[in-house]
Design an enzyme around this catalytic site. Structure first.
Site, PDB file in Angstrom:
ATOM      1  N   GLY A  96       0.888  -1.148   0.000  1.00  0.00           N
ATOM      2  CA  GLY A  96       0.000   0.000   0.000  1.00  0.00           C
ATOM      3  C   GLY A  96       0.924   1.195   0.000  1.00  0.00           C
ATOM      4  N   CYS A  97       0.418   2.399  -0.221  1.00  0.00           N
ATOM      5  CA  CYS A  97       1.359   3.501  -0.346  1.00  0.00           C
ATOM      6  C   CYS A  97       0.643   4.834  -0.333  1.00  0.00           C
ATOM      7  CB  CYS A  97       2.112   3.427  -1.670  1.00  0.00           C
ATOM      8  SG  CYS A  97       3.195   2.014  -1.805  1.00  0.00           S
ATOM      9  N   ALA A  98       1.456   5.894  -0.219  1.00  0.00           N
ATOM     10  CA  ALA A  98       0.991   7.255  -0.438  1.00  0.00           C
ATOM     11  C   ALA A  98       1.743   7.815  -1.632  1.00  0.00           C
ATOM     12  CB  ALA A  98       1.273   8.099   0.791  1.00  0.00           C
TER      13      ALA A  98
END
Lengths: 142, 364, 502
Positions: B12-14
């Site tokens: 997951g990430c920003a």
């Protein structure tokens, strides 16, 4: 009126229509009993066969029905929904109907001495011969 | 760190990006604040940035950001570079010591010009790509973090704000910034595996998992790309390189190859458009990027943001005067711009494209 | 001569249930059941029974059970019943043993050693009941790149080669009118039209009643050139040159003269009652450059409006052959594997020649990619596809689409008795006997095939949705979605997949 039509190109001559007709018109409606233990009614459908050609034949329930007109006792009669039945209590076995039927769809029931023919399975939505044809060679249509 | 067999980068990430469409430059402080505000979308196992327009004095040269595991790797790689390029300048990438980035590798940058005699009829860009692939796959312990002109990628293991601090990004001024905070679940924290992933002028940050990786990779291999960086994000960068630079497709068409409309939509399009879309899907089926993603692509003329075709990952865009901002969360935008002129959620599979000198040409 | 081969089946009749309706007697084309009027009893000659289950299926009282009970030979590890009975038959007849359908020997079935992936947590699986899920596939040659000009409107400057549009990546294999009945072909053609896919004429030409299904027809051009004319070639949507067949690589075909009745004679353009012999090779193709000439002759005949493909049996060097076929201009190539079916083949060929389709597919796809020409052709595989999961595995290994033959016939009622070559198919499929062909009502056949494709299509959508994929092209060649169990390192290498756990 809905009638039974035959697709002779897919009639496979298995005669399951005759068998299920006999069961339907038997006392017990149980296939094994109907064939082994009870007086066996005549089928109202007859499979005609010659070489690879076969088709099932039943009463056509003609609009202008010679059998009804020629019946001497009024046993052969048209119901309200259009189908033609033989009232066996009134049938005297004179066989006039058999002589006038252009399709040969009425048979002699020698046991009971009455005319025997297709009644389109009273009480059923679809006649059992149509319902049980394994190759959908019989249709019940307007 | 030793190279391991490919493991899909499950994370997951920003993501966040800022572009000034008039080419005005801003310092790295803003993008750090934006990505830091989405701290919980990262887990400290990777952060990074790419900046465009940061090396104006060397803008004619390919700026290679390189990472070496040890001096031995550096020596072998420099020997390789010297053989294939004229080295205009080389220096350490300035960093500051901070507690959270343990064991930094050797970080160097080189401004390079391919040696003419080595080009052998291929273009400079194709040559650079080939050499980058060679370094990454053949020279153990050496990794090219970026290789474009007048741009650079800065990445590390750590939270993105710490990475920005480590690289002293507030000292750089760029017209485009993109940033990434990473939440990997299975790959080891490795500096090379952080985003952005960059090749020539393209840099990419990516929040997502690519279900189609297996075929995207094999498709790219047919065109000579080698996927070596333990991350599925690199296929997106290579796909843009293949479709836009080599096949010369318009950028928005490349986006349609990556995230095409559904067939029943195509079936309802006007005849001409239908034919174009049908042909793109037919010919570029293997470059469809399936699975959830939001990506931001930086390139020399601007910035592009794109969602997967059913928008399974978040992406918000906003404009304020001549600035275009994109981010995983609205909070990442509001942190640096309290009152945007316009803020919206781009549609699935529809790119947001901002171009320097042309403004926002696609709104998604 | 006393035959040493006993029947393989026992016919058990429950006399408490048998009503002597004689359906079994009428339905058995092998004359197993006989009614004795005197005794009111049905005798069954078990030695003639082939195990087709027609009588047991149609018996209205479930009185008949057919059991597989071969004669218990004194087998040993080397000499199986299979070998013994084959030798008995040959000692009695001196002939080449014939058989029907595909290889039934226990060679590895790699589909059953391959498992599929599914998404968990980090990547949402997609529910095909709620989200679009796409199986549409285009077959044909694709260019390396497109030239598109950007402007006020997009201008597509590249014209791409003709493509076949499939709503699901499953087509019906080549089965000729002759090998199967016209009703069977009609069922296949109508089902292909309804489902948005294609059926293949095989080498039997195109019956005049079938021209109307041309949009969903792939016409075949095989070594016997039966029924081939410009009209025929232009009637379909694509042309397939048949070089070989998985069930009998290296040999041709033989339709006995007694099956060449009036309509088959007319369709195949050969005299009534003559044997239809397909030579082993095409006598105008002795090498790859000859194939190129035929491909382009066919393209010329059809004004370059139809894809022209080539079908080969999967053999040892399929990868190199495939590369040659693509370079010779094949817009699609078909690999037919070891387990591919047939109406008639010599037993020794069927059981011993060819390679499993999974390995052929994996090596061909990989080779074409290494040579950078995979996009120049579409890859269709055939031979032993039994279920939707086999289709999905084939596509993940690298196929664009699959052909199903046996599976389609089973949907039509085939019970795999493997007696197609006798021409007495009790189910009306592999026969031209007018008494038997009637048994397959093409309306029912169509419905059964459409249902099968619908069921597979729904299952395929479930499977790819589970992987987090919503378009079939993202599965095509995506071998990372596959894991193997119980294979050797060499097999993993050839299949290009990882073992489960890695």
């Amino acid at each position: 009126m809905r009638r039974i039509y035959v697709k002779e190109d897919v009639c496979i001559g298995c005669r399951l229509c005759e068998i299920y007709c006999i069961v339907q018109h038997s006392k017990s409606k149980n296939i094994i009993k109907a064939f082994r233990d009870e007086p066996r009614p005549l089928p109202g459908v007859i499979v005609e066969e010659k070489g690879p050609i076969s088709f099932a034949l039943q009463c056509r329930h003609c609009d202008d029905a010679p059998c009804v007109e020629s019946c001497i006792t009024g046993a052969m009669q048209r119901m309200e929904d259009g189908r033609i039945i033989c009232d066996i209590d009134r049938c005297v076995g004179c066989w006039t109907c058999i002589m006038v039927c252009p399709y040969g769809a009425i048979r002699m029931d020698q046991n009971r001495k009455v005319a025997s023919k297709c009644d389109l399975c009273i009480g059923e939505d679809i006649p059992v011969c149509v319902k049980n044809c394994p190759n959908e060679a019989l249709m019940y249509e307007e | 760190m030793q190279k391991i067999a490919y493991k899909k980068d499950i994370s997951g990430c920003a993501v966040s990006g800022i572009l000034n469409t008039n080419g005005k430059k801003i310092n790295g402080g803003y993008i750090i604040r934006s990505i830091a505000n989405m701290h919980d979308r990262s887990n400290g196992l990777g952060g990074g940035f790419a900046a465009y327009g940061i090396y104006p004095s060397y803008k004619e040269y390919y700026a290679f950001h390189l990472m070496f595991d040890d001096l031995n790797a550096r020596e072998r790689c420099e020997e390789f570079l010297d053989k294939n390029f004229l080295i205009e300048k080389d220096e350490d990438i300035p960093t500051r010591k901070i507690n959270t980035t343990a064991d930094p590798p050797i970080l160097r940058r080189y401004f390079l010009e391919p040696r003419e005699e080595k080009l052998n009829k291929i273009s400079e860009d194709d040559f650079v790509i080939r050499e980058v692939m060679k370094i990454n796959s053949d020279i153990e312990g050496s990794y090219v973090l970026s290789s474009g002109k007048n741009m650079g990628a800065f990445k590390a293991v750590g939270f993105p704000e710490d990475v920005g601090n480590f690289y002293r990004l507030e000292e750089y001024k760029a017209e485009t910034w993109i940033a990434h905070g990473r939440f990997p679940t299975n790959t080891p924290g490795w500096w090379g595996g952080a985003h952005p992933f960059a090749l020539l002028d393209y840099s990419i940050v990516h929040n997502g998992e690519i279900s189609s990786y297996g075929i995207n990779k094999r498709y790219l291999e047919m065109f000579g790309y080698r996927c070596t960086l333990l991350t599925d994000t690199e296929v997106v960068a290579y796909l843009f390189d293949l479709l836009v630079r080599r096949h010369k497709l318009p950028m928005k068409i490349a986006c349609k190859a990556l995230a095409p409309p559904f067939w029943d939509e195509i079936d309802r399009m006007p005849e001409k458009e239908k034919k174009v879309m049908k042909t793109i899907r037919t010919v570029y089926g293997s470059s469809l990027v399936n699975g959830p993603f939001s990506i931001i692509l930086g390139f020399k003329d601007g910035m592009l943001a794109l969602n997967d075709r059913i928008k399974l990952r978040p992406l918000i865009a906003a404009t304020k005067k001549d600035f275009l901002m994109v981010s995983s969360e609205e909070a990442g935008i509001r942190e640096i711009c309290k009152e945007p002129d316009k803020i919206w959620s781009p549609k699935a599979g529809e790119p947001v494209i901002g171009l320097i000198g042309k403004g926002v040409v696609e709104e998604g | 001569m006393l035959t040493l081969c006993k029947g393989e089946f026992s016919v058990e009749r429950d006399d408490d249930r048998c009503i002597r309706c004689l359906v079994c007697v009428r339905q058995c084309p092998f004359d197993v059941h006989k009614y004795d009027e005197e005794e009111d009893r049905i005798y069954s000659d078990e030695s003639k029974c082939v195990g087709c289950q027609r009588c047991a299926t149609l018996c209205p009282t479930d009185a008949i059970t057919i059991r597989y009970e071969p004669m218990e030979m004194k087998e040993n590890a080397n000499w199986k019943t299979y070998h013994l009975t084959n030798i008995y038959k040959q000692a009695e007849t001196g002939g080449v043993l014939l058989t029907g359908m595909g290889n039934d020997k226990p060679y590895p079935i790699y589909w059953d050693h391959i498992l599929l992936n599914a998404s968990q947590v980090t990547n949402p699986s997609i529910d095909p009941l709620r989200e679009p899920m796409e199986l549409r596939t285009y077959l044909g040659r694709k260019p390396d790149l497109l030239d598109i000009e950007d402007g006020d409107e997009l201008i597509l400057k590249t014209e791409i080669s003709p493509q076949l549009k499939l709503e699901l990546p499953v087509m019906f294999s080549a089965m000729s009118y002759g090998a199967i009945s016209l009703n069977a072909v009609k069922s296949l053609a109508r089902a292909a039209a309804i489902a948005g896919t294609y059926y293949n004429t095989g080498e039997g030409g195109l019956h005049k009643d079938l021209y109307k299904y041309g949009k969903n027809t792939i016409v075949q051009c095989a070594s016997g050139r039966f029924g081939i004319s410009p009209d025929y070639l232009n009637a379909g949507s694509a042309i397939e040159i048949k070089i070989g067949q998985g069930a009998k690589p290296g040999i041709g075909g033989h339709l006995p003269g007694e099956k060449v009745l009036e309509e088959i004679s007319e369709t195949r353009m050969i005299a009534e009652g003559t044997d239809a012999l397909s030579p082993a090779p095409h006598h105008d193709i002795y090498s790859i450059e000859d194939l190129r000439q035929l491909i382009f002759a066919l393209k010329e005949t059809t004004a370059y409006e139809k894809p022209v493909g080539v079908k080969i049996a999967a053999v040892h060097n399929s990868a190199a052959i495939s590369s040659g076929m693509v370079r010779a201009g094949a817009d699609f190539i078909v690999l037919d594997g070891l387990r591919g079916g047939t109406g008639a083949a010599p037993l020794v060929t069927r059981d011993n020649v060819g390679i499993p389709i999974e390995l052929a597919l994996a090596s061909v796809d990989q080779r074409l990619r290494e040579e950078g020409i995979r996009n120049k052709t579409s890859l269709i595989v055939a031979g032993g596809i039994r279920s939707s999961s086999d289709v999905i595995k084939a596509i993940a290994l690298g196929a664009d689409a699959v052909y199903i033959g046996t599976a389609a016939l089973v949907a039509l009622g085939c019970h795999l008795c493997q007696k197609c070559y006798t021409g007495k198919c009790a189910w009306g499929i592999a026969t031209q006997d007018p008494y038997l062909t009637k048994r397959l009502n093409p309306e029912i056949g169509t419905r059964r095939l459409v249902n099968l494709l619908k069921a597979w299509s729904n299952e395929m959508k479930e499977l790819i949705g589970g992987m987090g994929i919503n378009a079939i092209e993202s599965l095509r060649g995506n071998r990372l979605q596959l894991r193997g169990v119980g294979l050797t390192d060499t097999e993993y290498r050839i299949l290009g997949i990882l073992p489960a756990g890695e």
